[in-house]
Design a protein around this motif. Sequence first.
Motif, short mmCIF file in Angstrom:
data_model
loop_
_atom_site.label_atom_id
_atom_site.label_comp_id
_atom_site.label_asym_id
_atom_site.label_seq_id
_atom_site.Cartn_x
_atom_site.Cartn_y
_atom_site.Cartn_z
N SER A 1 37.51 34.22 22.52
CA SER A 1 36.86 33.08 22.93
C SER A 1 35.62 33.19 22.60
O SER A 1 35.21 31.74 22.43
CB SER A 1 36.99 33.31 24.73
OG SER A 1 36.11 34.08 25.18
N GLU B 1 40.65 35.34 47.84
CA GLU B 1 41.11 36.41 46.93
C GLU B 1 41.35 35.43 45.65
O GLU B 1 41.12 35.72 44.54
CB GLU B 1 42.40 36.90 46.96
CG GLU B 1 42.17 38.26 47.57
CD GLU B 1 43.85 38.96 48.48
OE1 GLU B 1 44.43 39.08 47.57
OE2 GLU B 1 43.56 40.50 48.63
N ASN B 2 41.90 34.08 45.85
CA ASN B 2 41.92 32.76 45.30
C ASN B 2 40.07 33.11 44.07
O ASN B 2 40.00 32.61 43.47
CB ASN B 2 42.41 31.55 45.81
CG ASN B 2 43.66 32.40 45.91
OD1 ASN B 2 44.54 33.57 45.27
ND2 ASN B 2 44.17 31.10 46.55
N ILE B 3 39.30 32.94 45.21
CA ILE B 3 37.95 32.90 44.45
C ILE B 3 37.18 34.30 44.18
O ILE B 3 35.77 33.96 43.26
CB ILE B 3 36.90 31.79 45.35
CG1 ILE B 3 36.50 33.25 46.84
CG2 ILE B 3 37.35 30.42 45.89
CD1 ILE B 3 34.91 31.96 47.33
N GLY B 4 38.38 35.02 43.82
CA GLY B 4 37.52 36.25 43.06
C GLY B 4 37.25 37.71 44.35
O GLY B 4 36.93 38.80 43.38
N VAL C 1 39.80 30.57 25.63
CA VAL C 1 40.27 31.27 26.66
C VAL C 1 38.68 31.12 27.62
O VAL C 1 38.04 31.48 27.15
CB VAL C 1 40.74 32.55 26.40
CG1 VAL C 1 41.03 33.68 28.17
CG2 VAL C 1 42.42 32.88 26.14
N ARG D 1 45.40 32.19 40.43
CA ARG D 1 45.08 31.32 41.64
C ARG D 1 43.10 32.09 41.83
O ARG D 1 42.40 30.99 41.38
CB ARG D 1 45.04 31.33 43.12
CG ARG D 1 45.94 30.74 43.53
CD ARG D 1 46.70 30.23 44.93
NE ARG D 1 47.39 29.00 44.67
CZ ARG D 1 48.75 29.82 45.03
NH1 ARG D 1 48.66 31.13 45.58
NH2 ARG D 1 50.09 29.36 45.71
N GLN D 2 43.94 32.96 40.93
CA GLN D 2 41.55 34.02 40.54
C GLN D 2 40.96 33.27 39.10
O GLN D 2 40.24 33.29 39.43
CB GLN D 2 42.18 35.33 40.46
CG GLN D 2 42.38 35.81 41.99
CD GLN D 2 43.30 37.09 41.82
OE1 GLN D 2 42.73 37.80 40.85
NE2 GLN D 2 44.04 37.66 42.76
N ARG E 1 38.72 31.96 31.63
CA ARG E 1 39.21 33.25 32.32
C ARG E 1 40.43 33.04 31.92
O ARG E 1 41.23 32.74 31.65
CB ARG E 1 39.13 32.69 33.67
CG ARG E 1 37.20 32.59 34.19
CD ARG E 1 36.93 31.83 35.55
NE ARG E 1 37.32 31.03 36.49
CZ ARG E 1 37.34 29.91 36.00
NH1 ARG E 1 36.16 29.79 35.74
NH2 ARG E 1 37.93 28.87 36.62
N PHE E 2 40.73 34.96 32.37
CA PHE E 2 41.94 35.12 33.08
C PHE E 2 42.14 36.20 33.28
O PHE E 2 40.96 37.05 33.81
CB PHE E 2 42.68 35.57 31.07
CG PHE E 2 41.85 37.04 30.64
CD1 PHE E 2 40.93 36.80 29.79
CD2 PHE E 2 42.51 38.29 30.33
CE1 PHE E 2 39.49 37.89 29.15
CE2 PHE E 2 41.41 39.22 30.12
CZ PHE E 2 40.66 39.02 29.67
N ARG E 3 43.51 37.29 34.24
CA ARG E 3 43.69 37.98 34.67
C ARG E 3 45.00 38.71 34.83
O ARG E 3 45.95 37.36 33.85
CB ARG E 3 43.48 37.48 36.49
CG ARG E 3 42.76 36.82 36.55
CD ARG E 3 41.54 38.30 37.62
NE ARG E 3 41.77 38.83 38.23
CZ ARG E 3 41.65 40.47 39.08
NH1 ARG E 3 40.55 40.63 38.39
NH2 ARG E 3 41.92 41.14 39.74
N MET E 4 45.18 39.94 34.48
CA MET E 4 46.14 40.75 33.94
C MET E 4 46.92 41.19 35.62
O MET E 4 46.04 42.01 36.52
CB MET E 4 45.71 41.59 32.56
CG MET E 4 45.17 40.93 31.79
SD MET E 4 45.03 41.52 30.38
CE MET E 4 46.53 42.46 29.99
N GLN F 1 41.26 43.66 26.39
CA GLN F 1 40.56 42.15 27.99
C GLN F 1 39.41 41.56 27.30
O GLN F 1 38.91 41.12 27.14
CB GLN F 1 40.53 43.07 28.97
CG GLN F 1 41.71 42.96 29.78
CD GLN F 1 41.91 43.32 31.49
OE1 GLN F 1 41.23 43.00 32.26
NE2 GLN F 1 42.43 44.14 31.50
N TYR G 1 31.98 35.41 30.81
CA TYR G 1 31.97 36.98 31.00
C TYR G 1 33.70 37.94 30.91
O TYR G 1 34.64 37.21 31.34
CB TYR G 1 31.37 36.71 32.84
CG TYR G 1 32.16 35.98 34.11
CD1 TYR G 1 33.23 37.19 34.43
CD2 TYR G 1 32.11 34.40 33.85
CE1 TYR G 1 34.10 35.86 35.07
CE2 TYR G 1 32.55 34.08 34.81
CZ TYR G 1 34.04 34.54 35.46
OH TYR G 1 34.85 34.17 36.32
#
Lengths: 412, 266, 273, 363
Positions: free
Chosen positions: D359, A76-79, B117, B203-204, B119-122, D352, D334
């Motif tokens: 960015s 999951e950490n790599i997506g 930014v 981590r993602q 990459r980001f995750r919410m 988002q 992306y």
Amino acid sequence: MSDEDAGKALQKRLLGEYYQSLGDAGRSGQKVAYLFVPGNVVELLRCFDMLPVYPEINALQCGIKKMAGDLILRAENIGYSSDVCGYVKNDIGLMLSDRQSPFGPLPKPDLLVCNYSGCNTFVKWFEALAHFYGAELFVLDIPYLRERGPSTADIEYVVAQLEELADVCARTSGVPFDRERLKRVTSLSYAAEKLWVDVLHAARSRPSPFDAYFEAVFYMAPLNILRGTEGCVEYYRLLLEELVSRQKEGRGPVPEEKFRVVVEGPPPWPHFRSFWELFKRWGVCAVASTYSKVGGLFDQGVFHDPAQPMESIARYAMNSYTNWNLGLRLDLLRQYLREYEADALIIHSVKSCRSFSVGQADFRDVLAKEEGVPTLMVESDLADPRYYSEAQLKNRIDAFFESLAHRRLVGG
Amino acid sequence: MISAGIDLGAGTTKVLLYDADLAALGTVSVRTRPDLEATATEALLAACDAAGVRREDIAYVATTGYGRYQIPERDLQITEVTCHARGARHLFPDTRCVLDVGAQSSRAMRVDDRGRVIRFRMNDRCAAGAGKFLERVARALEIPLEELPAVALRSTDPQPISSICAVLAESEVINHISQGKPVEDILMGAHLSIADRVLALLRQVGADGEVALTGGLARNPAMVKALELRLGRPLHHSDHSPFAGALGAALLGQQRLAKRNAGGGA
Amino acid sequence: MRTYVAGADVGSTTAKVVILDGEGDIAGTSLGPTGASIVEAAQRRFQEAVKAAGIDEHEVEFVVGTGYGRFKIPFGHTQVTEISCHARGAHHLFPGTRTIVDIGGQDTKAISVNELGDVADFCMNDKCAAGTGRFLESAALTLGLPLEEIGPVSLRAARPLRITNVCTVFVESEIMSHMMKGETVEDILRGVHNAIAGRSISLLRRVGINPEISFTGGVSRNVGMVRALEDQLGLRVNVSPLSQFIGAIGAALFALERARGGKLVAAPVEGGT
Amino acid sequence: MRAWKEEHPSRRAVGAFPVYVPTELIQAAGALPIWLYGGGGSVEISHADSRIQSFVCSISRSTLELGLRGHLDVLDGLVFPSICDVARNLSGVWARNFPRMFVEFLHLPQNRRSPSAVPYTIAEYRRLLAGLERLCGKPVAPEDLRAAIHAHNENREAAWALLDARRRTPWATDAWETYAFLRAGAVLERETHTSLLRQALAAARERGRRPKDKVPVILLGAFCEQPPLDLIRAVEEAGCYILEDDLLLGSRWFRTSIPDGADPLRALAEAYVASSPPSSVSHYRGTPKQDLLPQRCRQLGASGVVFLTAKFCEPALYDQVLYKERLESAQIPYVHIEFEEKMSAVDTVRTQIETFVESVLFE
């Protein structure tokens, strides 16, 4: 040494040797093929001295050994999404951890044989491995069983691909294709398969000498990993002897067999023992299961045939449980309920495997509502420990057997 | 030239004034009321008072947060992700990861050396990984919200809370209570469970490099400890962390001002 | 000496105890919050119920525990799941009932029962508490209304809204955004009730919707919820003033069966953990 | 739909589940092909929950819901292609719940490198055609098939013309507009839809819009379940020009015309095997699609990729990881959004996308 110990000891030795050979693959120079359990073509690979590696089995072992949680997080950490199959994430997690399995290091693949039988995720899984390892990928397209048996076109298509795969194997391994050898290997497969069917049928007796779900998943390991070898045949001979002696003594997996059930769906590997306990305490014994048919529906008369090796491999590949359409699966459940004189159907619905789970609620709908079969459906996962809620499952399982027992009491 | 950054969050509204000499002038934080425009105006005027400047001295207003579109007098609206990243980069120049843990949602961002930014995750579908969860736990444990961190920090044996749903996690909390587990251990368990969720987001996007914490929960030392414990290394945070969004907005406002003066003004 | 038995239903939010006499009539009841200690809550309810029945604790021959806290009830003789108890209790109050919908604090159950009150089939909500009683509590809290009032208020809705998020925590922000758009409290609340009714009915469909339908659990006291369910089902549902006690009544009925010398079916107990 | 049925009482209507179904066969048999794209946000899932679990994608759940509510009674048949485990099992659920309907599961080849893929596809198409002939009560002659292929070729050509125009001048036509025009084809006769598309193209050419300061992107991932229209608009309003997308991919599957010559069935099968576009639901024949994406971005001048994937859509979610890896090594930005048919919070998505746009735009 009793028969029981003899069978267990042999299984342990054979599987130990198998994992040893995987650990030695780097040194021995033996070529490694990754493949899936349902509809696998291991007989063909054996003709090229290729070592089979089954990522699904590695994943389930990681589940039993409580490694799955961490490995899944790594993926999951790599997506990888929390909503995709836990087996795939487990395997990707292993790849990211230098392939250190519970049984030692696993070799990298030289060839990925995607036997696409009953599970579309297989294609996505090996596309990912091909991407990360740069290994050659052969997608063996196995048509879904839309009707009761495969059509001529289906068989011709799979056989043609098997011939192409044989060329690829010969090129990868440097071993020429020997059709006589394929006959010998398939005849060993056939011998083991016949014995396995006798094992399954032993559950018809009361009490059943073994649990056809919780124990069968271990009994079927040699058939899935070692099929086409002498040792595999010997293992089933010993196992059958043991079950026959248990039958004679009236011994079964629970002290008193109170409920006979058919189980549909894979087990929750990370919580295998505690899940089993939830049933055992009610005196429940599984007498048939569909999960024990993922590696082949031999009990439905589908065997490897040394007289027509390629065609029988094709037929075998199309007849894995999850490659059957839902109507056929439903009929199979009905057959098991009847043939093994079961009291109830237990459906374990797992999020990871849509191939198993989508449609189970419909089975429940028909069997419970229209045909009056007591049916319990519980949900968790086969690989992801996060989806298992012991308290919730216990509550449901208790309520189910409570009411079954009560109805039996009142009904006389 | 002074720019203002207004961060209109669901819980609080933060304003930060910044002048062209590249220094923050003052900050103000007020509770967000249903009338967002009035809240923002009031907070902006309070910030002016605090900094000793007039409203007319403010040359650029950049808004961020969920109410960013509700302020008619804004020059520009920018998302909170972009702003928090810029703000955090300004506060902690070497940071490569930014965690913004708020009341309703959490975000993890990977930023480049300029604070852009990458990459980001919410986490915005389930409240299990945000401050709201702590509020519910506090309610269940009957502890005032402001005392949470101090109590949690006394923990010696944090209790695991594994449920995925905030409401079911609450019953795990109750279960721990009924088993006589110490309140501080349960509370620390709750903080750790949020930390696990937030770090999963991190981590993602890639967790290597320095990490900065922004957002409301940055002022909760138990949250900081929980995150550091799980991350295995210290993270940046300061009293300014909750203002990172407003700061980022004010900084980007300065960027636009400079561009406007260089281009259109001349 | 007359026979008395008790059923104790310790749920996630409330604990209930019912005392039955030998005829199966209710002799006493007690209800209160579960709070932090299951043991204490159960003990207190038991004492109060015994007092209400005007008897001594030792006169209670047999006690069956049910609910999530069933294994922690110190005075319980055995345990039966709340699913069996709800079925038994509802069938006792409404002998014609074939389907039960039970909406509690954090789970919702749909149960189909046979003519004897035995469970034929059941379904429960899955991993998260979306769409359960807790959802209504959150909605009430967000709107600043007492829980008892939201049902009646929802009945005054003119144009019910559609509430899409049934996550108990996120309903707050959805409600806030509706409020900001100027929607009325009545319309929002009706939407909230409709959303839960919809989810409960989809559980009901899994076991089959056969009349009569009984609505049990704490939420059944909410008239707005009763209306929402009836409207969506197109059927009347049974609601009892004793709805909160149905699990405990069922447990007490199992106790009575045992006290009368019948064999009771219960899970083997493993050390009370 | 019902109106069409009333006008053509003798004709059959046959549904096609995404992604790709050779609707030419349906038309050749004399039936009207109808693409099914789920229930959108408007249908409450109440009946389908008792047949399939909550961890299944919206399109499967809402399509079944529509069926169980009787909204799809106008269909005489339904074809499910082999795209994923869910669609495959759904075909079984469908067959049991709607016994009066003609339900077919079409196994499209996943091994398109094999020389036997074409004969197998022909056999599979023959099987489908035979079922359709029984349903419609008449044999299909080669000229029927040729006519259907011709109509589909023209339709695809018109669709691509509109999409190509948008790619060249994205400011002249919005992606949500072209999407709406393409989507209209789901329930129309090919010929009617083709003329609609041609009118749309002509109208777009007359628009005097100016280019704006927006970020040009490729939109990927929603090849099966369709995002809410508001979501596509949100992507554009947040500052993106969508140069290319894979929305409604199956309805415009082939880029070039299929020869309607001597053996039309073979031509159709050969086209599938050799000329299918990259897709998460058919195993690649040549270069893996993730390896093609960075190059495609550069060709089009796209500054980044917006992934819109349906929640629980496994094929898209697996590919996502591989795409991301390739984009990261190529330093192409992306953003990844998961959507559901019933989405309340388009605001979060907007945030988002805006962040992504910022960015790229801010220094």
